[in-house]
Design an enzyme around this catalytic site. Sequence first.
Site, mmCIF file in Angstrom:
data_model
loop_
_atom_site.group_PDB
_atom_site.id
_atom_site.type_symbol
_atom_site.label_atom_id
_atom_site.label_comp_id
_atom_site.label_asym_id
_atom_site.label_seq_id
_atom_site.Cartn_x
_atom_site.Cartn_y
_atom_site.Cartn_z
ATOM 1 N N TRP A 35 -5.513 -8.009 3.094
ATOM 2 C CA TRP A 35 -6.720 -7.310 3.576
ATOM 3 C C TRP A 35 -7.947 -8.063 3.093
ATOM 4 O O TRP A 35 -8.013 -8.516 1.944
ATOM 5 C CB TRP A 35 -6.769 -5.875 3.047
ATOM 6 C CG TRP A 35 -6.311 -4.858 4.036
ATOM 7 C CD1 TRP A 35 -7.088 -4.060 4.812
ATOM 8 C CD2 TRP A 35 -4.955 -4.514 4.371
ATOM 9 N NE1 TRP A 35 -6.308 -3.250 5.608
ATOM 10 C CE2 TRP A 35 -5.003 -3.504 5.358
ATOM 11 C CE3 TRP A 35 -3.705 -4.958 3.934
ATOM 12 C CZ2 TRP A 35 -3.859 -2.927 5.908
ATOM 13 C CZ3 TRP A 35 -2.573 -4.398 4.485
ATOM 14 C CH2 TRP A 35 -2.651 -3.403 5.457
ATOM 15 N N TRP A 37 -11.409 -7.405 2.394
ATOM 16 C CA TRP A 37 -12.265 -7.123 1.220
ATOM 17 C C TRP A 37 -11.455 -6.889 -0.044
ATOM 18 O O TRP A 37 -11.910 -7.206 -1.143
ATOM 19 C CB TRP A 37 -13.342 -6.080 1.485
ATOM 20 C CG TRP A 37 -12.995 -4.635 1.706
ATOM 21 C CD1 TRP A 37 -11.810 -4.095 2.089
ATOM 22 C CD2 TRP A 37 -13.910 -3.522 1.556
ATOM 23 N NE1 TRP A 37 -11.929 -2.734 2.214
ATOM 24 C CE2 TRP A 37 -13.198 -2.360 1.891
ATOM 25 C CE3 TRP A 37 -15.239 -3.406 1.186
ATOM 26 C CZ2 TRP A 37 -13.784 -1.086 1.854
ATOM 27 C CZ3 TRP A 37 -15.818 -2.147 1.153
ATOM 28 C CH2 TRP A 37 -15.101 -0.995 1.483
ATOM 29 N N ASP A 38 -10.232 -6.388 0.103
ATOM 30 C CA ASP A 38 -9.346 -6.285 -1.067
ATOM 31 C C ASP A 38 -9.157 -7.659 -1.698
ATOM 32 O O ASP A 38 -9.125 -7.819 -2.920
ATOM 33 C CB ASP A 38 -7.957 -5.764 -0.665
ATOM 34 C CG ASP A 38 -7.985 -4.326 -0.162
ATOM 35 O OD1 ASP A 38 -8.481 -4.104 0.954
ATOM 36 O OD2 ASP A 38 -7.508 -3.438 -0.891
ATOM 37 N N TYR A 83 4.547 -1.176 8.247
ATOM 38 C CA TYR A 83 3.124 -0.917 8.488
ATOM 39 C C TYR A 83 2.855 -0.694 9.966
ATOM 40 O O TYR A 83 3.422 -1.360 10.829
ATOM 41 C CB TYR A 83 2.264 -2.093 7.997
ATOM 42 C CG TYR A 83 0.773 -1.790 8.144
ATOM 43 C CD1 TYR A 83 0.123 -0.989 7.216
ATOM 44 C CD2 TYR A 83 0.051 -2.275 9.231
ATOM 45 C CE1 TYR A 83 -1.233 -0.682 7.359
ATOM 46 C CE2 TYR A 83 -1.307 -1.979 9.378
ATOM 47 C CZ TYR A 83 -1.931 -1.180 8.450
ATOM 48 O OH TYR A 83 -3.262 -0.879 8.602
ATOM 49 N N GLN A 103 -14.137 -6.703 7.955
ATOM 50 C CA GLN A 103 -14.370 -5.708 6.921
ATOM 51 C C GLN A 103 -15.666 -6.095 6.215
ATOM 52 O O GLN A 103 -16.172 -7.207 6.433
ATOM 53 C CB GLN A 103 -13.198 -5.680 5.919
ATOM 54 C CG GLN A 103 -12.319 -4.473 6.117
ATOM 55 C CD GLN A 103 -11.115 -4.406 5.212
ATOM 56 O OE1 GLN A 103 -10.733 -5.395 4.586
ATOM 57 N NE2 GLN A 103 -10.496 -3.247 5.167
ATOM 58 N N GLY A 160 -14.413 -0.139 6.315
ATOM 59 C CA GLY A 160 -13.505 0.023 5.191
ATOM 60 C C GLY A 160 -13.438 1.447 4.664
ATOM 61 O O GLY A 160 -12.581 1.764 3.860
ATOM 62 N N ASP A 162 -12.456 4.432 5.964
ATOM 63 C CA ASP A 162 -11.774 4.890 7.172
ATOM 64 C C ASP A 162 -12.196 6.266 7.683
ATOM 65 O O ASP A 162 -12.591 6.414 8.820
ATOM 66 C CB ASP A 162 -10.253 4.901 6.939
ATOM 67 C CG ASP A 162 -9.705 3.539 6.547
ATOM 68 O OD1 ASP A 162 -10.505 2.637 6.208
ATOM 69 O OD2 ASP A 162 -8.479 3.372 6.565
ATOM 70 N N ARG A 195 -4.473 11.254 2.899
ATOM 71 C CA ARG A 195 -4.683 10.287 3.982
ATOM 72 C C ARG A 195 -5.476 10.900 5.153
ATOM 73 O O ARG A 195 -5.619 12.113 5.243
ATOM 74 C CB ARG A 195 -3.304 9.806 4.511
ATOM 75 C CG ARG A 195 -2.486 9.026 3.501
ATOM 76 C CD ARG A 195 -3.019 7.641 3.247
ATOM 77 N NE ARG A 195 -3.113 6.840 4.451
ATOM 78 C CZ ARG A 195 -3.659 5.620 4.502
ATOM 79 N NH1 ARG A 195 -4.158 5.066 3.412
ATOM 80 N NH2 ARG A 195 -3.734 4.962 5.632
ATOM 81 N N TRP A 343 -11.733 8.811 1.847
ATOM 82 C CA TRP A 343 -13.169 8.520 1.743
ATOM 83 C C TRP A 343 -14.023 9.768 1.954
ATOM 84 O O TRP A 343 -15.200 9.673 2.276
ATOM 85 C CB TRP A 343 -13.552 7.426 2.750
ATOM 86 C CG TRP A 343 -12.993 6.092 2.356
ATOM 87 C CD1 TRP A 343 -11.795 5.550 2.750
ATOM 88 C CD2 TRP A 343 -13.572 5.132 1.462
ATOM 89 N NE1 TRP A 343 -11.605 4.319 2.162
ATOM 90 C CE2 TRP A 343 -12.679 4.033 1.370
ATOM 91 C CE3 TRP A 343 -14.765 5.077 0.731
ATOM 92 C CZ2 TRP A 343 -12.936 2.906 0.585
ATOM 93 C CZ3 TRP A 343 -15.020 3.961 -0.046
ATOM 94 C CH2 TRP A 343 -14.112 2.897 -0.115
ATOM 95 N N GLU A 386 -5.123 3.748 -6.213
ATOM 96 C CA GLU A 386 -6.003 3.289 -5.125
ATOM 97 C C GLU A 386 -7.374 3.952 -5.246
ATOM 98 O O GLU A 386 -8.411 3.310 -5.106
ATOM 99 C CB GLU A 386 -5.355 3.635 -3.777
ATOM 100 C CG GLU A 386 -6.134 3.141 -2.568
ATOM 101 C CD GLU A 386 -5.436 3.460 -1.249
ATOM 102 O OE1 GLU A 386 -4.405 4.171 -1.261
ATOM 103 O OE2 GLU A 386 -5.924 2.992 -0.202
HETATM 104 C C1 DGY Z 1 -5.001 1.579 6.882
HETATM 105 O O1 DGY Z 1 -4.056 1.192 7.545
HETATM 106 O O2 DGY Z 1 -5.064 2.699 6.368
HETATM 107 C C2 DGY Z 1 -6.093 0.667 6.605
HETATM 108 O O3 DGY Z 1 -7.127 1.277 5.917
HETATM 109 C C3 DGY Z 1 -6.589 -0.031 7.822
HETATM 110 O O4 DGY Z 1 -7.355 -1.073 7.370
#
Ligand code: DGY
Length: 415
Positions: A35, A37-38, A83, A103, A160, A162, A195, A343, A386
Site C-alpha cells: 500500500w 502511504w503505508d 484480498y 493515496q 485513505g 475509507d 470495518r 475512520w 492498526e
Molecule cells: C481496504 O481494502 O480496506 C483498503 O483500505 C483499500 O485501500
Amino acid sequence: MNYYTTPSESARNILIANDRGGYTIPTSGLYPYQWNWDSAVAALGFAEFDINRAWVELETLFSGQWADGMVPHILFHKPDPGYFPGPDVWGGTGPIPSSGIIQPPLAATMARRVLDMDPVSGKERMRALFPKMLAWHRWIKAWRLDDHGAVCTTHPWEAGRDNAPDWDNTMAAIDASDVGEYQRRDTSHVNSADRPTKYDYDRYIKLVNIGREAGWDQAKLLELNPFRVADPTMSFTTLRAARDLLAVSNDLGLEADGLSADIDRLEAGARSLWNEGLGAFDARDAHTGEWAESVSNASYLCWYAGIESARMLERVKTVLTTVPHPIPSYDPHMPKFDERRYWRGPTWAFMNMLTGFGLAEMGHGVEAEALRLKTARLIAGHGFAEYFDPLTGGPAGGNSFTWTAAVWLHWAGRN
Ligand code: DGY
C-alpha cells in the site's frame, strides 16, 4: 538470558515479518500487498535500523509508477486470493498489476526524512527517486485540484480514510444498485464492527467499476466520476510533499520548474478548506460545494502542511486533555462518532505522528510532546494495532501492523 522483548524489538520484528522482499505489507491476511502511504511510513521505521531497506521500500513503490506519473494506492506484486478487490477488479494499466487510484502522497516527505538521517548514503538514492516523485506531484496537480487549488479525492480509498463521515453526503448520492454479488474478504480477517458497512462497500466497488470501465482515463473520469471531494488529507499532504520536493531540489540542485508557484496554489487551496461555521478544516464536495461538517484527524494536519491556525491549536489542546487516547479520527461529540469503526472515531498512531511533526516544526513543542507520549503509552499498553478505540485504548482492526511499528521506532517510542 533476557526473555523480555522490548517494544522496540517487537516493532523491528513486525517490520521484518511483514517484509515480502523489497516491500512491506501492512499486515498479513487483511492487507497482503504493498500500500502506497503505508509503505512511506514503513520506510521511516526501517530507516531506524536499516537505512538501505528504507530506500528499497520507496524504490519498490515507484517501480509501480504509471507512464503518466500516477503512483497507485496498491501494488499487487503477487497474487493473493485473501484480498478483495484484487487486480482483475481494478484493471490498473501500469507496469505492475495495481489499483487505479492514488493515496495521500507521503513518499516525498518521508524520503526527505530518510535522507536527513544519512545524507551521505542517501544522496544518490534521492537523486534517482526525485524525478519520479516530481512526476507524481505534477500528475496530482493536473488531475486532482479543484477551482481553489484544494486537492480532491476521487474515491474514499484514495484519501485513505475509507469510511470517514466526510464522504457520507457524497456517497448517499451514488446509486450502487447494479454492483451485483461479490465476496468481501476483510470481514473474514477482522471483526466486522471495526470495518466499513456493506452500504459503504457497495459504493466503493461501484466507483472502482466506473474507473475500470473508463480505462482509468482521467479526462473521462472528470466527467464520469460522481465522487470528487476536496479534502484535508489530500490537500495538506500534497502541499507538504511539494514543500519537501522544493527543499530537496534546492539542496541537491535538481530541476523542479514551477514548484514554487504550485506551492502557492496548493496553499491557497488548503486554506480554502477552512469551514468558518464549523471552526475547523473540513472536506468540501467539489461538485456541489457542500461542506462535510466534519472535524476529523485530518483537520489537524494543517501544521504538517506549514499552515498555522489558532483555532485548531485550541482544539488540539482540548482533545489532548479531554479524550483519553487522542487524536480521534472523528470528533467524539458529533452524532456519527463510532469509537471502533475505522475512520469514524478510532485513533490512528501514524496520523498522530504526522500531526506531531507539524506541531513541533511550527513551534508547538508542548503539544507535540504530549501527543507523542500519549501515542507511546497507547502502543506500549495496547500493542501494534492498526488503530485504537480513543475512549478505552482497545486495539482494533488488524494487529502486528507495519505503520504502527514504524511510528514506534521513528517517533513515539524514542527516548
Ligand atoms: C481496504 O481494502 O480496506 C483498503 O483500505 C483499500 O485501500
